[in-house]
Design a protein around this motif. Structure first.
Motif, PDB file in Angstrom:
ATOM      1  N   ASN A 131      57.645  11.934  26.281  1.00 31.98           N
ATOM      2  CA  ASN A 131      57.039  12.084  24.959  1.00 31.98           C
ATOM      3  C   ASN A 131      57.308  13.486  24.409  1.00 31.98           C
ATOM      4  OD1 ASN A 131      55.756   9.470  25.016  1.00 31.98           O
ATOM      5  ND2 ASN A 131      54.285  10.344  26.478  1.00 31.98           N
ATOM      6  N   ASN A 132      57.668  13.556  23.129  1.00 26.32           N
ATOM      7  CA  ASN A 132      57.951  14.836  22.499  1.00 26.32           C
ATOM      8  C   ASN A 132      56.739  15.752  22.526  1.00 26.32           C
ATOM      9  OD1 ASN A 132      60.502  13.891  21.909  1.00 26.32           O
ATOM     10  ND2 ASN A 132      60.104  13.548  19.745  1.00 26.32           N
ATOM     11  N   ILE A 133      56.990  17.021  22.769  1.00 24.26           N
ATOM     12  CA  ILE A 133      55.937  18.036  22.740  1.00 24.26           C
ATOM     13  C   ILE A 133      56.018  18.735  21.391  1.00 24.26           C
ATOM     14  CG2 ILE A 133      55.022  20.119  23.826  1.00 24.26           C
ATOM     15  CD1 ILE A 133      56.491  19.259  26.385  1.00 24.26           C
ATOM     16  N   ALA A 134      54.960  18.665  20.616  1.00 25.41           N
ATOM     17  CA  ALA A 134      54.964  19.252  19.275  1.00 25.41           C
ATOM     18  C   ALA A 134      55.261  20.747  19.336  1.00 25.41           C
ATOM     19  CB  ALA A 134      53.610  19.019  18.592  1.00 25.41           C
ATOM     20  N   GLY A 135      56.209  21.189  18.516  1.00 26.42           N
ATOM     21  CA  GLY A 135      56.527  22.613  18.435  1.00 26.42           C
ATOM     22  C   GLY A 135      57.421  23.139  19.539  1.00 26.42           C
ATOM     23  N   ALA A 136      57.792  22.301  20.507  1.00 27.86           N
ATOM     24  CA  ALA A 136      58.626  22.755  21.632  1.00 27.86           C
ATOM     25  C   ALA A 136      60.085  22.514  21.281  1.00 27.86           C
ATOM     26  CB  ALA A 136      58.243  22.030  22.909  1.00 27.86           C
ATOM     27  N   ALA A 179      62.713  25.026  21.095  1.00 28.66           N
ATOM     28  CA  ALA A 179      63.614  26.138  21.432  1.00 28.66           C
ATOM     29  C   ALA A 179      64.241  25.874  22.792  1.00 28.66           C
ATOM     30  CB  ALA A 179      62.853  27.461  21.421  1.00 28.66           C
ATOM     31  N   ASP A 180      65.221  26.687  23.165  1.00 32.29           N
ATOM     32  CA  ASP A 180      65.853  26.472  24.465  1.00 32.29           C
ATOM     33  C   ASP A 180      64.944  26.856  25.623  1.00 32.29           C
ATOM     34  OD1 ASP A 180      65.890  29.179  23.995  1.00 32.29           O
ATOM     35  OD2 ASP A 180      67.981  29.474  24.562  1.00 32.29           O
ATOM     36  N   THR A 181      63.870  27.576  25.314  1.00 35.20           N
ATOM     37  CA  THR A 181      62.893  27.987  26.331  1.00 35.20           C
ATOM     38  C   THR A 181      61.528  27.397  25.998  1.00 35.20           C
ATOM     39  OG1 THR A 181      64.081  30.045  26.757  1.00 35.20           O
ATOM     40  CG2 THR A 181      61.790  29.950  27.456  1.00 35.20           C
ATOM     41  N   LEU A 182      60.897  26.806  26.989  1.00 38.44           N
ATOM     42  CA  LEU A 182      59.537  26.279  26.832  1.00 38.44           C
ATOM     43  C   LEU A 182      58.596  27.160  27.629  1.00 38.44           C
ATOM     44  CD1 LEU A 182      57.497  24.067  25.955  1.00 38.44           C
ATOM     45  CD2 LEU A 182      58.088  22.855  28.078  1.00 38.44           C
ATOM     46  N   VAL A 183      57.615  27.708  26.952  1.00 39.19           N
ATOM     47  CA  VAL A 183      56.640  28.590  27.600  1.00 39.19           C
ATOM     48  C   VAL A 183      55.283  27.904  27.616  1.00 39.19           C
ATOM     49  CG1 VAL A 183      55.469  30.813  27.527  1.00 39.19           C
ATOM     50  CG2 VAL A 183      57.887  30.656  26.865  1.00 39.19           C
ATOM     51  N   ILE A 184      54.716  27.781  28.807  1.00 39.24           N
ATOM     52  CA  ILE A 184      53.331  27.317  28.956  1.00 39.24           C
ATOM     53  C   ILE A 184      52.507  28.557  29.287  1.00 39.24           C
ATOM     54  CG2 ILE A 184      51.761  25.812  30.242  1.00 39.24           C
ATOM     55  CD1 ILE A 184      54.159  24.018  30.861  1.00 39.24           C
ATOM     56  N   PRO A 185      51.737  29.089  28.327  1.00 43.45           N
ATOM     57  CA  PRO A 185      51.083  30.383  28.538  1.00 43.45           C
ATOM     58  C   PRO A 185      49.979  30.351  29.587  1.00 43.45           C
ATOM     59  CG  PRO A 185      50.439  29.425  26.425  1.00 43.45           C
ATOM     60  CD  PRO A 185      51.521  28.563  26.957  1.00 43.45           C
ATOM     61  N   ALA A 186      49.299  29.204  29.705  1.00 45.87           N
ATOM     62  CA  ALA A 186      48.211  29.104  30.687  1.00 45.87           C
ATOM     63  C   ALA A 186      48.224  27.687  31.256  1.00 45.87           C
ATOM     64  CB  ALA A 186      46.861  29.421  30.046  1.00 45.87           C
ATOM     65  N   LYS A 204      69.946  21.910  18.400  1.00 48.12           N
ATOM     66  CA  LYS A 204      68.500  21.790  18.243  1.00 48.12           C
ATOM     67  C   LYS A 204      67.920  21.235  19.540  1.00 48.12           C
ATOM     68  CE  LYS A 204      68.708  20.987  13.238  1.00 48.12           C
ATOM     69  NZ  LYS A 204      68.357  20.062  12.132  1.00 48.12           N
ATOM     70  N   TYR A 205      66.711  21.671  19.853  1.00 52.41           N
ATOM     71  CA  TYR A 205      66.095  21.332  21.143  1.00 52.41           C
ATOM     72  C   TYR A 205      64.759  20.618  20.925  1.00 52.41           C
ATOM     73  CZ  TYR A 205      69.388  24.926  22.679  1.00 52.41           C
ATOM     74  OH  TYR A 205      70.518  25.669  22.894  1.00 52.41           O
TER      75      TYR A 205
END
Length: 275
Positions: A186-191, A193-200, A178-179
């Motif tokens: 600080n934890n990022i809500a919903g992040a 997965a093994d990949t973190l995507v910042i769309p913008a 689990k990732y």
């Protein structure tokens, strides 16, 4: 006896512990005994010696599909019928689908054996228990030996233009991974997965990021912290200059540029030059 043709016992003997030895004449070529040399016999009449070991043994733990952590202490257990308490059992381990058996013990007594799970590659394994008299019980479903989460590929510093898409990725191995990505600790809500995507990308997303990875086994693993920054627009600070050169002689062209994550591709008459 298992053959489809004529199978005739021609001699029988009982040893002191009650196991039966028999000599059989057969014209069968499909004996169901998996360890029989006569299994592949063809044509004519053959004879073989077989043994029937009185009593049964059955491996009960592990039963298959469990996950055992490397370094943990586990009890391997089995049941036995009509076998004396003095019976010694051999226990062996092999990767699933392999015949490379490793002996764990040859002197287990009673109905259980305490085993410290070794540091072996994370994966599925099979186990079997035998006696010197020929009893055998083997797992039908493999179980898993897992190590604590380990990071195989760390995330890397990344940058993008404001409003651009940015991706961070970590590669890890272990069971039940689990990732949890963090920014500034600080934890990022919903992040998760093994990949973190910042769309913008925007100013609020800039900072230092890492990822905490948990699994079935402990301890957890925390990735290296990486920087997310805004990219500097690409600009050429020194253009290449034309040169005159004799045929067959080497020459050099150079260019200077500023910006983030620069990559270069030279072209000749509009076509990319390999390398």
């Amino acid at each position: 006896l298992g053959g489809s043709d004529a199978d005739t016992v021609v001699a029988l003997s009982v040893d002191p512990v009650g196991d039966l030895y028999y000599v059989t004449a057969t014209t069968s070529d499909n004996l169901r005994l998996p360890d029989s040399a006569a299994q592949g016999a063809v044509g004519g009449s053959n004879a073989y010696v077989g043994k029937y070991a009185i009593g049964t043994v059955e491996l009960t733990v592990p039963s298959g599909d469990e996950v055992w952590c490397a370094g943990s202490n586990r009890a391997i257990s089995w049941s036995a019928q009509v076998l004396p308490d003095s019976t010694k059992y051999s226990i062996e381990l092999a990767p699933a689908g392999s015949s490379n058996w490793t002996v764990l013990t040859r002197t287990a007594l009673g109905r259980s054996f305490s085993w410290k799970v070794p540091n072996v590659p994370t994966g599925q394994y099979q186990m079997r228990i035998t006696t010197s008299r020929g009893h055998l019980s083997r797992l039908l479903t493999p179980f898993t030996i897992s190590n604590p989460p380990s990071i195989k590929e760390q995330p890397k510093d990344a940058s993008a233009c404001l409003g651009g898409r940015l991706v961070l990725r970590v590669v890890a191995e272990g069971a039940g991974l689990k990732y949890q990505w963090r920014r500034g600790g600080n934890n990022i809500a919903g992040a998760t997965a093994d990949t973190l995507v910042i769309p913008a990308l925007d100013a609020a997303a800039l900072g230092r990021y890492d990822c905490v990875i948990t699994g079935t086994c402990t301890p957890n693993a925390t990735s290296a912290a990486v920087n997310v920054t805004t990219a500097v627009a690409t600009a050429i600070s020194r253009q290449p200059s034309g040169v005159a050169v004799d045929a067959g002689k080497p020459f050099t062209l150079s260019v200077a540029a500023t910006g983030s994550n620069l990559a270069y591709q030279w072209l000749r008459n509009g076509a990319p030059i390999t390398g």
